[in-house]
Write a protein that holds these residues in place. Structure first.
Motif, mmCIF file in Angstrom:
data_model
loop_
_atom_site.group_PDB
_atom_site.id
_atom_site.type_symbol
_atom_site.label_atom_id
_atom_site.label_comp_id
_atom_site.label_asym_id
_atom_site.label_seq_id
_atom_site.Cartn_x
_atom_site.Cartn_y
_atom_site.Cartn_z
ATOM 1 N N LYS A 1 0.829 -1.200 0.000
ATOM 2 C CA LYS A 1 0.000 0.000 0.000
ATOM 3 C C LYS A 1 0.866 1.254 0.000
ATOM 4 O O LYS A 1 1.656 1.483 0.911
ATOM 5 C CB LYS A 1 -0.926 0.014 1.218
ATOM 6 C CG LYS A 1 -1.948 1.141 1.190
ATOM 7 C CD LYS A 1 -2.917 1.074 2.363
ATOM 8 C CE LYS A 1 -2.203 1.380 3.661
ATOM 9 N NZ LYS A 1 -3.156 1.480 4.798
ATOM 10 N N GLN B 1 -1.551 -11.607 4.050
ATOM 11 C CA GLN B 1 -2.583 -10.580 4.237
ATOM 12 C C GLN B 1 -3.510 -10.521 3.028
ATOM 13 O O GLN B 1 -4.738 -10.420 3.172
ATOM 14 C CB GLN B 1 -1.916 -9.212 4.458
ATOM 15 C CG GLN B 1 -1.205 -9.061 5.788
ATOM 16 C CD GLN B 1 -2.170 -8.924 6.941
ATOM 17 O OE1 GLN B 1 -3.307 -8.475 6.774
ATOM 18 N NE2 GLN B 1 -1.733 -9.320 8.129
ATOM 19 N N TRP B 2 -2.970 -10.598 1.840
ATOM 20 C CA TRP B 2 -3.794 -10.495 0.634
ATOM 21 C C TRP B 2 -4.744 -11.684 0.516
ATOM 22 O O TRP B 2 -5.918 -11.527 0.170
ATOM 23 C CB TRP B 2 -2.882 -10.424 -0.597
ATOM 24 C CG TRP B 2 -3.627 -10.132 -1.867
ATOM 25 C CD1 TRP B 2 -3.928 -8.896 -2.379
ATOM 26 C CD2 TRP B 2 -4.145 -11.091 -2.791
ATOM 27 N NE1 TRP B 2 -4.609 -9.035 -3.557
ATOM 28 C CE2 TRP B 2 -4.761 -10.368 -3.838
ATOM 29 C CE3 TRP B 2 -4.146 -12.473 -2.837
ATOM 30 C CZ2 TRP B 2 -5.366 -10.991 -4.908
ATOM 31 C CZ3 TRP B 2 -4.756 -13.102 -3.906
ATOM 32 C CH2 TRP B 2 -5.366 -12.369 -4.926
ATOM 33 N N ASN C 1 -7.227 -8.781 3.068
ATOM 34 C CA ASN C 1 -6.708 -7.439 3.344
ATOM 35 C C ASN C 1 -6.045 -6.899 2.069
ATOM 36 O O ASN C 1 -4.833 -6.949 1.901
ATOM 37 C CB ASN C 1 -5.709 -7.478 4.498
ATOM 38 C CG ASN C 1 -6.342 -7.973 5.776
ATOM 39 O OD1 ASN C 1 -7.454 -7.552 6.122
ATOM 40 N ND2 ASN C 1 -5.666 -8.867 6.482
ATOM 41 N N ARG C 2 -6.884 -6.378 1.179
ATOM 42 C CA ARG C 2 -6.435 -5.994 -0.153
ATOM 43 C C ARG C 2 -6.784 -4.545 -0.448
ATOM 44 O O ARG C 2 -7.742 -3.995 0.096
ATOM 45 C CB ARG C 2 -7.084 -6.886 -1.215
ATOM 46 C CG ARG C 2 -6.965 -8.371 -0.961
ATOM 47 C CD ARG C 2 -7.761 -9.168 -1.971
ATOM 48 N NE ARG C 2 -7.673 -10.609 -1.730
ATOM 49 C CZ ARG C 2 -8.285 -11.518 -2.471
ATOM 50 N NH1 ARG C 2 -9.030 -11.135 -3.510
ATOM 51 N NH2 ARG C 2 -8.162 -12.804 -2.183
ATOM 52 N N VAL C 3 -5.980 -3.934 -1.334
ATOM 53 C CA VAL C 3 -6.284 -2.609 -1.858
ATOM 54 C C VAL C 3 -5.983 -2.617 -3.351
ATOM 55 O O VAL C 3 -5.230 -3.465 -3.850
ATOM 56 C CB VAL C 3 -5.455 -1.501 -1.157
ATOM 57 C CG1 VAL C 3 -5.802 -1.385 0.311
ATOM 58 C CG2 VAL C 3 -3.958 -1.748 -1.345
ATOM 59 N N SER D 1 -1.517 -5.711 -1.165
ATOM 60 C CA SER D 1 -1.960 -6.062 0.177
ATOM 61 C C SER D 1 -2.064 -4.792 1.009
ATOM 62 O O SER D 1 -1.501 -3.741 0.666
ATOM 63 C CB SER D 1 -0.988 -7.047 0.825
ATOM 64 O OG SER D 1 0.249 -6.414 1.090
ATOM 65 N N ASP D 2 -2.759 -4.902 2.124
ATOM 66 C CA ASP D 2 -2.987 -3.744 2.982
ATOM 67 C C ASP D 2 -1.839 -3.563 3.976
ATOM 68 O O ASP D 2 -2.051 -3.258 5.154
ATOM 69 C CB ASP D 2 -4.320 -3.904 3.718
ATOM 70 C CG ASP D 2 -4.775 -2.588 4.350
ATOM 71 O OD1 ASP D 2 -4.301 -1.534 3.906
ATOM 72 O OD2 ASP D 2 -5.569 -2.646 5.303
ATOM 73 N N SER E 1 1.742 -1.418 4.648
ATOM 74 C CA SER E 1 2.337 -0.153 4.222
ATOM 75 C C SER E 1 3.663 -0.379 3.504
ATOM 76 O O SER E 1 4.449 -1.281 3.844
ATOM 77 C CB SER E 1 2.555 0.761 5.427
ATOM 78 O OG SER E 1 3.256 1.935 5.049
#
Length: 559
Positions: free
Chosen positions: A343, A417-418, A422-424, A436-437, A439
């Protein structure tokens, strides 16, 4: 990994680091710290300006060509050509200096070639060299390739000779003069990179006629560098070239091989005379290179053959650094691929460019080198310990290993996470990426670890290349150091191509691949090399301790 020395013997083992005694009996000029300081500062300023120009071109060339209607693969090929020519031409630049014109004139020629290349590049950006108007084809193809080769040869010539030439100016200034110089040398390289990538990239992208302004400013910096360097001629120690060095090396290798083969033929045909000859030889049998010496039937003096032996040791060390370079070049490849799938968005709609994280590597180096020069190394010196060059290389390998581990762990957590939702979705340069979310800032530790590895292994590798190589072959040794960097880059590219169908996939399928396995593989290669290197250091240290003669016991006092 520390070598303890006594306070009454502060000199390094290599004669290049021993400060000569002043006086007419040595045949050398008295030490002049003022002259050395001026010469060293001029060399480092020139180096900073040269590195600024090179990295500014490397960072902006792809986009400049893209705006000139070059296809993506053609643009990437041009950038790789520039970097490849700069690395591999360093060997020729070192040979040119050692054999024909000397390091001073090689640097003048390299800087002059730089000015020519960037002048043509500025003319191309201004539309003077070739007019891109009313054309749908890529502009200035032939001219741009000529400019790239010109700048690449200039960079290789300068890169091969700056370290040795600068070290010659300061090497008699004390036991730690070379260590301090090469630390500041690396510091100036990163200052130039920071300014070239940061400031000039901003000028190129955010101002009207940005590329014209950036390339013209860079050309001006190179002109200033050439003038400054030339003005320092009265302060420099300038050595004459030693003749055709590479031809001598080839002749020694050929004579050694032929002499060894001739001896083996004699062994199979005439055994009894050979036994008689062997009985007259010293106990220690000669190495295969010794058969090029006059005493063993060759035509070369002992000193020339021993110089080639030293160059072979330097080459072996450079080969052991190949895993380190594999991890180092992840800054431009694997770390960037990982970064676009983390992210990048922060508060107030701010998206951090993934390339900015490479600045953490440079900033960390700029902060750490003065600390090592002013605090850490002097502390160990005061307490009777000398951190040797080989120990510093081992420390650098350790940090490189930890950087690869950190990147692999981060990628493993990012994939986890992905896969758990937990995705963007984010857009970078008009391209949509699944991320993935986590940083992007979680990459900072691995960049700092790579920077720490550079401070130890990168600086010590340069210093070792200068200290261990004989003076007539120092330019060749520096060229070999640069060429090994290029080989490391090529090996990394080949490894990525081999793993692309399975572990490293295209961006849309990134999380179906295993980039974490790739980083762990690099860590395994670096860890294996580190283990062998450390074992060799320990064996070497034990042999040195066993070979040191023990002083005879003092006689008992007579009562």
């Amino acid at each position: 990994m520390f070598y303890r020395y006594e306070h009454n013997n502060m000199d390094e083992t290599t004669p290049l680091m021993i400060r000569p005694q002043q006086g007419p009996q040595t045949g050398q000029l008295p030490w002049d710290p003022r002259r050395s300081c001026i010469a060293g500062v001029l060399v480092l300023i020139t180096l900073t300006l040269e590195r600024l120009a090179f990295y500014a071109l490397v960072a902006n060339l792809f986009l400049f060509l893209s705006l000139g209607r070059w296809s993506p693969d053609s643009g990437m090929t041009a950038v790789l050509l520039l970097v490849g020519v700069a690395h591999f031409s360093a060997l020729g630049g070192g040979w040119l200096a050692d054999a024909w014109i000397g390091r001073y004139w090689a640097l003048v020629a390299g800087l002059s070639l730089y000015v020519v290349g960037f002048s043509l590049l500025t003319a191309a950006a201004a539309g003077v060299l070739c007019n891109p108007a009313n054309s749908t084809s890529p502009f200035c193809v032939t001219e741009m390739y000529a400019i790239i080769i010109c700048v690449g040869f200039a960079a290789g010539t300068v890169r091969a000779n700056f370290p040795s030439f600068g070290a010659e100016q300061v090497k008699y200034g004390g036991t730690d003069s070379l260590r301090r110089f090469f630390n500041w040398y690396y510091w100036c390289v990163n200052i130039g990179s920071l300014l070239g990538v940061g400031a000039l990239s901003y000028v190129a992208l955010d101002m009207p006629n940005g590329f014209l302004r950036a390339f013209a400013g860079t050309c001006g910096c190179l002109i200033v560098a050439l003038i400054l360097f030339a003005c320092g001629r009265p302060y420099y120690l300038v050595h004459r070239p030693a003749g055709s060095v590479l031809m001598n090396i080839l002749c020694i290798l050929c004579e050694a091989i032929s002499g060894r083969c001739h001896l083996r033929r004699q062994t199979s045909i005439q055994s009894s005379p050979l036994i008689e000859r062997r009985s007259q030889r010293p106990v220690t049998s000669p190495s295969w290179l010794d058969y090029a010496k006059i005493r063993y039937g060759g035509s070369h003096h002992d000193a020339a053959v021993e110089d080639v032996k030293k160059l072979g040791i330097v080459l072996l060390l450079f080969t052991s650094l190949l895993p380190y370079w594999l991890v180092f070049f992840q800054i431009e490849t694997g770390f960037q691929e990982q970064g676009v799938h983390l992210k990048i968005g922060f508060e107030k709609n701010f998206n951090m460019p993934t390339a900015w994280l490479s600045l953490f590597d440079q900033i960390f180096i700029l902060a750490l080198i003065p600390v090592m020069n002013s605090v850490i190394y002097p502390y160990f010196d005061r307490h009777g310990y000398r951190v040797t060059l080989l120990s510093r290389i081992a420390f650098g390998m350790s940090f490189s290993f930890m950087a690869a581990i950190a990147a692999g762990v981060l990628e493993f957590l990012s994939i986890y996470q992905w896969k758990h939702g937990n995705r963007v979705t984010q857009v970078i340069h008009n391209v949509t990426y699944n991320a993935s979310d986590m940083s992007l800032l979680w990459q900072v530790p691995q960049y700092c670890l790579v920077g720490t590895a550079e401070v130890f292994a990168g600086v010590a590798g340069l210093e070792f290349a200068y200290s261990a190589a004989p003076r007539p072959l120092q330019g060749v040794a520096m060229g070999m150091f640069s060429a090994m960097e290029g080989i490391g880059s090529l090996l990394g590219t080949a490894l990525i191509s081999a793993l692309s169908p399975t572990w490293i996939r295209k961006d849309s399928q990134h999380f179906q691949g295993h980039l974490d396995y790739y980083f762990f593989l690099l860590a395994g290669i670096q860890g294996w090399a580190l283990a062998i290197f450390t074992l060799w250091l320990l064996v070497k240290r034990v042999r040195e301790m066993n070979s040191t003669p023990t002083p005879p016991p003092e006689p008992a006092p007579v009562s």
